[in-house]
Design an enzyme around this catalytic site. Structure first.
Site, PDB file in Angstrom:
ATOM      1  CB  SER A 162      -0.750   0.127   1.224  1.00  0.00           C
ATOM      2  OG  SER A 162      -1.998  -0.642   0.957  1.00  0.00           O
ATOM      3  CE  LYS A 199      -3.707   0.794  -1.106  1.00  0.00           C
ATOM      4  NZ  LYS A 199      -4.449   0.318   0.141  1.00  0.00           N
ATOM      5  CE1 TYR A 245      -5.346  -1.347  -4.249  1.00  0.00           C
ATOM      6  CE2 TYR A 245      -5.343  -3.355  -4.452  1.00  0.00           C
ATOM      7  CZ  TYR A 245      -5.348  -2.383  -3.767  1.00  0.00           C
ATOM      8  OH  TYR A 245      -5.176  -2.391  -2.423  1.00  0.00           O
ATOM      9  CE1 TYR A 293      -4.776   0.960   4.539  1.00  0.00           C
ATOM     10  CE2 TYR A 293      -3.160  -0.124   5.885  1.00  0.00           C
ATOM     11  CZ  TYR A 293      -3.582   0.126   4.649  1.00  0.00           C
ATOM     12  OH  TYR A 293      -3.109  -0.184   3.436  1.00  0.00           O
ATOM     13  CB  VAL A 348      -0.154  -6.084   4.173  1.00  0.00           C
ATOM     14  CG1 VAL A 348      -1.343  -5.504   4.663  1.00  0.00           C
ATOM     15  CG2 VAL A 348      -0.186  -6.380   2.697  1.00  0.00           C
TER      16      VAL A 348
HETATM   17  N1  GLU Z   1      -2.447  -5.249  -2.070  1.00  0.00           N
HETATM   18  C1  GLU Z   1      -2.748  -5.288  -0.637  1.00  0.00           C
HETATM   19  C2  GLU Z   1      -4.353  -5.321  -0.758  1.00  0.00           C
HETATM   20  O1  GLU Z   1      -5.070  -4.844  -1.427  1.00  0.00           O
HETATM   21  C3  GLU Z   1      -2.541  -3.947  -0.060  1.00  0.00           C
HETATM   22  C4  GLU Z   1      -3.033  -3.818   1.149  1.00  0.00           C
HETATM   23  C5  GLU Z   1      -1.834  -2.961   2.301  1.00  0.00           C
HETATM   24  O2  GLU Z   1      -0.625  -2.819   1.899  1.00  0.00           O
HETATM   25  O3  GLU Z   1      -2.736  -2.506   3.216  1.00  0.00           O
HETATM   26  O4  GLU Z   1      -4.815  -5.994   0.130  1.00  0.00           O
END
Ligand code: GLU
Length: 315
Positions: free
Chosen positions: A71, A74, A198, A250, A268
Site C-alpha cells: 500500500s 498508494k 492495482y 488505516y 502489508v
Molecule cells: N495489495 C494489498 C491489498 O490489496 C494492499 C494492502 C496493504 O498494503 O495495506 O490487500
C-alpha cells in the site's frame, strides 16, 4: 557520510543505534498471510534508511533488500492521479480517516460507493481507475513503474510478478470492493482491468533506500532537491502529507500520529514510508505486522527515531 550535519544531528549514528536497539525485537508480529506469496517472507528481516534534502543518507540492517511495497504505492498513485485530474479527484474519493480496516466494505454502502480516502483499498482502487484514463492496463502499469524509477533515481526497480499473480488469485475481497463500487457506477473501467493495475502497483519491490529516496519530494516541498526538479507544487506536497498523517496507517492513524507525529504510509509487506518535512524521508521495513496491518517493528522504530531526532509536524 559520517559526522554531524547542518541539522546538528549525527544521523548515521542515530539510525544505527535505533536499529540496534530495536533489532532485539526482530521477528515480532505476523507476516501478511492472506497473500500467499507474502506469507513466505522471512519475518526476521529489518531495515531502515533515510535521505535528507541535502542528500545525506543514513541506513542500517536490511536497507538494500527489496520488499513488496504494497500500500505504500498508494501515495505515488495518488500523486499521479492528482497530476492527471487535479482537485476534481475529490469528487470520486474522500479525505476523511475511515476508522475501519484497510479492506473494509461496510462504509461503502452507506456512502454510496464513494470511499472515505485514497489509502484504504477501496479508495486506492478508485484512484487507480482515475490514473488509468486514456491508458491500457499495461501502459498504466508502465507509467507507475517509470514514476517510481524516476523518483528513486534507480532503473532497477521492478514488479514482483509472483506477488501480483498471488494477489490476483486470492483477491476475493478486493474483487468484492471493485464490483460493489461498480454497482454504484463509481468505476470507469472494467473491474478486472482496474484490479490488474492495482495488484501490479502493490507488487512493486523496492528497498528501504530506494523508497526513502522516492519519498524525498514530500520532505522537500514537492521538489526533488537532489536533481533540482519540481515533482509537485508545495501546496500539493503538504496536502499529500496531510492525508498520510490522517489516513496513512488505516485505523491506527491516530495512534501513530500521537506516538510518532510524522506523516506516513504503511503497506502489508511490512514497509512504512515516513516524512519529516524539511528534515528527511525515512523508510523502515520489518515484515511482522500488528493487528491493524502495520509493521510492528517499523512503528516502534519510527517512534524511537522521532524521539531521538525531535522530528515532528506538531512543533
Ligand atoms: N495489495 C494489498 C491489498 O490489496 C494492499 C494492502 C496493504 O498494503 O495495506 O490487500
Amino acid at each position: 557520510m559520517a559526522g554531524p550535519k547542518a541539522s546538528g544531528l549525527d544521523l548515521g549514528r542515530i539510525v544505527s543505534e535505533v536499529h540496534d536497539e530495536l533489532a532485539t525485537r526482530i521477528g515480532e508480529g505476523t507476516v501478511a498471510d492472506y497473500i500467499p506469496e507474502l506469507a513466505r517472507v522471512d519475518p526476521r528481516q529489518f531495515g531502515i534508511a533515510l535521505v535528507t534534502p541535502e542528500g545525506e543518507v543514513a541506513a542500517a540492517g536490511d536497507a538494500d533488500r527489496p520488499f513488496s511495497i504494497q500500500s505504500i504505492s498508494k501515495v505515488f498513485l495518488l500523486t499521479l492521479a492528482l497530476g492527471r485530474v487535479g482537485e476534481s479527484l475529490w469528487t470520486r474519493v474522500g479525505r476523511e480517516p475511515s476508522g475501519s480496516p484497510f479492506n473494509s466494505i461496510v462504509q461503502l454502502e452507506h456512502e454510496a460507493g464513494r470511499p472515505r480516502n485514497p489509502f484504504i483499498n477501496a479508495g486506492a482502487i478508485v484512484v487507480t481507475d482515475v490514473a488509468m484514463a486514456g491508458h491500457s492496463p499495461r501502459e498504466a502499469i508502465g507509467e507507475i513503474l517509470r514514476f517510481m524509477r524516476y523518483l528513486a533515481d534507480d532503473d532497477d526497480i521492478a514488479i514482483d510478478r509472483a506477488v501480483a499473480a498471488s494477489e490476483l488469485d486470492t483477491g476475493a475481497r478486493n474483487q468484492a470492493l471493485g464490483w460493489f463500487m461498480r454497482s454504484f457506477g463509481r468505476l470507469d473501467h472494467e473491474v478486472e482491468k482496474v484490479l490488474g493495475v492495482y495488484f501490479h502497483h502493490c507488487a512493486i519491490a523496492m528497498s528501504c533506500r530506494q523508497m526513502a529516496r522516492a519519498g524525498l519530494f514530500l520532505a522537500a516541498s514537492g521538489r526533488d532537491p537532489l536533481r533540482g526538479h519540481s515533482v509537485v507544487r508545495p501546496a500539493r506536497a503538504r496536502r499529500i502529507n496531510a492525508l498520510m498523517l490522517t489516513c496513512g496507517l488505516y485505523d491506527a492513524s491516530g495512534d501513530f500520529a500521537y506516538r510518532v507525529g510524522l506523516p506516513a504510509k504503511s503497506g502489508v509487506g511490512g514497509g512504512i514510508l515516513a516524512v519529516a518535512p524539511g528534515q528527511a524521508s525515512i523508510c523502515v521495513w520489518a515484515p511482522g505486522l500488528d493487528a491493524f496491518g502495520n509493521s510492528r517493528l517499523g512503528g516502534l522504530t519510527l517512534e524511537a527515531l522521532a524521539r531521538r531526532t525531535g522530528w515532528s509536524v506538531f512543533g
